[in-house]
Scaffold this motif. Structure first.
Motif, PDB file in Angstrom:
ATOM      1  N   GLY A 132      -5.506  -1.744   4.174  1.00 62.10           N
ATOM      2  CA  GLY A 132      -5.146  -2.268   2.863  1.00 62.10           C
ATOM      3  C   GLY A 132      -5.125  -1.244   1.742  1.00 62.10           C
ATOM      4  N   TYR A 133      -5.302   0.029   2.063  1.00 58.24           N
ATOM      5  CA  TYR A 133      -5.375   1.057   1.013  1.00 58.24           C
ATOM      6  C   TYR A 133      -4.104   1.110   0.177  1.00 58.24           C
ATOM      7  CZ  TYR A 133      -9.394   2.537   3.725  1.00 58.24           C
ATOM      8  OH  TYR A 133     -10.587   2.547   4.386  1.00 58.24           O
ATOM      9  N   TYR A 134      -2.957   1.160   0.834  1.00 65.24           N
ATOM     10  CA  TYR A 134      -1.707   1.242   0.084  1.00 65.24           C
ATOM     11  C   TYR A 134      -1.385  -0.077  -0.618  1.00 65.24           C
ATOM     12  CZ  TYR A 134      -0.416   5.995   1.286  1.00 65.24           C
ATOM     13  OH  TYR A 134      -0.377   7.372   1.384  1.00 65.24           O
ATOM     14  N   ASP A 135      -1.636  -1.217   0.012  1.00 63.77           N
ATOM     15  CA  ASP A 135      -1.357  -2.491  -0.656  1.00 63.77           C
ATOM     16  C   ASP A 135      -2.190  -2.639  -1.928  1.00 63.77           C
ATOM     17  OD1 ASP A 135       0.703  -3.667   0.911  1.00 63.77           O
ATOM     18  OD2 ASP A 135      -0.770  -4.113   2.468  1.00 63.77           O
ATOM     19  N   ARG A 136      -3.473  -2.280  -1.887  1.00 69.86           N
ATOM     20  CA  ARG A 136      -4.311  -2.347  -3.092  1.00 69.86           C
ATOM     21  C   ARG A 136      -3.782  -1.390  -4.161  1.00 69.86           C
ATOM     22  NH1 ARG A 136      -8.277  -2.888   0.764  1.00 69.86           N
ATOM     23  NH2 ARG A 136      -8.791  -0.689   0.823  1.00 69.86           N
ATOM     24  N   THR A 137      -3.343  -0.224  -3.720  1.00 75.39           N
ATOM     25  CA  THR A 137      -2.827   0.775  -4.668  1.00 75.39           C
ATOM     26  C   THR A 137      -1.503   0.318  -5.255  1.00 75.39           C
ATOM     27  OG1 THR A 137      -3.996   2.489  -3.444  1.00 75.39           O
ATOM     28  CG2 THR A 137      -2.199   3.202  -4.901  1.00 75.39           C
ATOM     29  N   PHE A 138      -0.607  -0.225  -4.432  1.00 74.15           N
ATOM     30  CA  PHE A 138       0.671  -0.741  -4.937  1.00 74.15           C
ATOM     31  C   PHE A 138       0.432  -1.835  -5.976  1.00 74.15           C
ATOM     32  CE2 PHE A 138       2.881   0.175  -0.589  1.00 74.15           C
ATOM     33  CZ  PHE A 138       2.954   1.523  -0.904  1.00 74.15           C
ATOM     34  N   ALA A 139      -0.530  -2.707  -5.730  1.00 76.90           N
ATOM     35  CA  ALA A 139      -0.840  -3.777  -6.672  1.00 76.90           C
ATOM     36  C   ALA A 139      -1.379  -3.212  -7.989  1.00 76.90           C
ATOM     37  CB  ALA A 139      -1.839  -4.755  -6.056  1.00 76.90           C
ATOM     38  N   ALA A 140      -2.128  -2.122  -7.905  1.00 76.94           N
ATOM     39  CA  ALA A 140      -2.694  -1.504  -9.111  1.00 76.94           C
ATOM     40  C   ALA A 140      -1.659  -0.688  -9.887  1.00 76.94           C
ATOM     41  CB  ALA A 140      -3.880  -0.610  -8.738  1.00 76.94           C
ATOM     42  N   LEU A 141      -0.585  -0.257  -9.207  1.00 73.89           N
ATOM     43  CA  LEU A 141       0.468   0.556  -9.830  1.00 73.89           C
ATOM     44  C   LEU A 141       1.833  -0.115  -9.625  1.00 73.89           C
ATOM     45  CD1 LEU A 141      -0.692   4.055  -8.521  1.00 73.89           C
ATOM     46  CD2 LEU A 141      -0.956   3.177 -10.850  1.00 73.89           C
ATOM     47  N   PRO A 142       2.036  -1.308 -10.198  1.00 74.50           N
ATOM     48  CA  PRO A 142       3.267  -2.053  -9.922  1.00 74.50           C
ATOM     49  C   PRO A 142       4.537  -1.363 -10.412  1.00 74.50           C
ATOM     50  CG  PRO A 142       2.038  -3.092 -11.701  1.00 74.50           C
ATOM     51  CD  PRO A 142       1.166  -1.998 -11.145  1.00 74.50           C
ATOM     52  N   GLU A 143       4.420  -0.450 -11.360  1.00 78.00           N
ATOM     53  CA  GLU A 143       5.600   0.235 -11.898  1.00 78.00           C
ATOM     54  C   GLU A 143       6.085   1.374 -10.997  1.00 78.00           C
ATOM     55  OE1 GLU A 143       2.042   2.534 -13.011  1.00 78.00           O
ATOM     56  OE2 GLU A 143       2.491   0.393 -13.073  1.00 78.00           O
ATOM     57  N   ALA A 144       5.263   1.803 -10.055  1.00 73.73           N
ATOM     58  CA  ALA A 144       5.635   2.906  -9.165  1.00 73.73           C
ATOM     59  C   ALA A 144       6.629   2.420  -8.110  1.00 73.73           C
ATOM     60  CB  ALA A 144       4.397   3.480  -8.483  1.00 73.73           C
ATOM     61  N   LEU A 145       7.616   3.253  -7.812  1.00 73.97           N
ATOM     62  CA  LEU A 145       8.541   2.948  -6.722  1.00 73.97           C
ATOM     63  C   LEU A 145       7.847   3.233  -5.400  1.00 73.97           C
ATOM     64  CD1 LEU A 145      11.892   4.462  -8.039  1.00 73.97           C
ATOM     65  CD2 LEU A 145      11.260   2.052  -7.880  1.00 73.97           C
TER      66      LEU A 145
END
Length: 181
Positions: A132-145
């Motif tokens: 879940g490392y990337y999913d948690r990070t994607f959720a924290a940085l929603p503006e990142a592609l």
């Protein structure tokens, strides 16, 4: 197969097989650097096991003048941070043992995150290792592609995603870049 553990085991074997079939696949990633969306800084990763190697692509991005950073796990149950990195700089293990920039490196917020994966589908679904490392990070940085990086042979018909799974904006393989509609 519907069980994620079974799918992960199967796709790990598939990725390992693909890595052995085409040792030059990773170097061909760099041929498609111009197709990647704009964005700076760019988060890359250090390949572990049979993940497709990012060295040639990282060098090509650096030659474009893009700032690079690598993910760092500080706490296993939190979003990752990203530290500035230039190919060739020293690395040390983070909290889960993955090579990461030294603590003195500047923390950056990436505009483009290149992520490894076990499988992907045409709709931007991504199957990771399960931590879940990337999913948690994607959720924290929603503006990142969010761009997945994999062997073309890791594409599957469709992935069953859960509520916490975050879709990709595109996928880069040794055969090219595919934007997700």
């Amino acid at each position: 197969m519907t069980d994620k553990a079974e799918i992960r085991a199967s796709m790990r074997a598939q990725r390992k097989r693909l890595a052995g079939l085409d040792p030059m696949a990773a170097s061909r990633l760099a041929e498609h650097v111009e197709a990647l969306p704009p964005g700076d800084p760019v988060a890359v990763y250090r390949a572990i096991g049979s993940e497709i190697d990012m060295d040639a692509l990282s060098l090509a991005l650096a030659r474009q003048g893009r700032d690079l950073c690598l993910p760092v796990v500080i706490q296993p149950d939190e979003a990752m941070i990203f530290r500035r990195w230039t190919p060739g700089e020293p690395l040390e293990p983070d909290a889960i043992g993955v090579p990461a920039p030294l603590p003195l490196a500047e923390v950056l917020s990436p505009a483009l995150i290149l992520t490894p994966m076990l499988a992907f589908d045409a709709a931007g679904g991504r199957l990771g290792q399960g931590g879940g490392y990337y999913d948690r990070t994607f959720a924290a940085l929603p503006e990142a592609l969010r761009i997945g990086v994999a062997y073309a042979g890791q594409q599957v018909e469709g992935l069953s995603l859960e509520s916490h799974d975050v879709r990709l904006h595109g996928v880069l393989t040794e055969v090219g870049y595919m934007a997700v509609p």
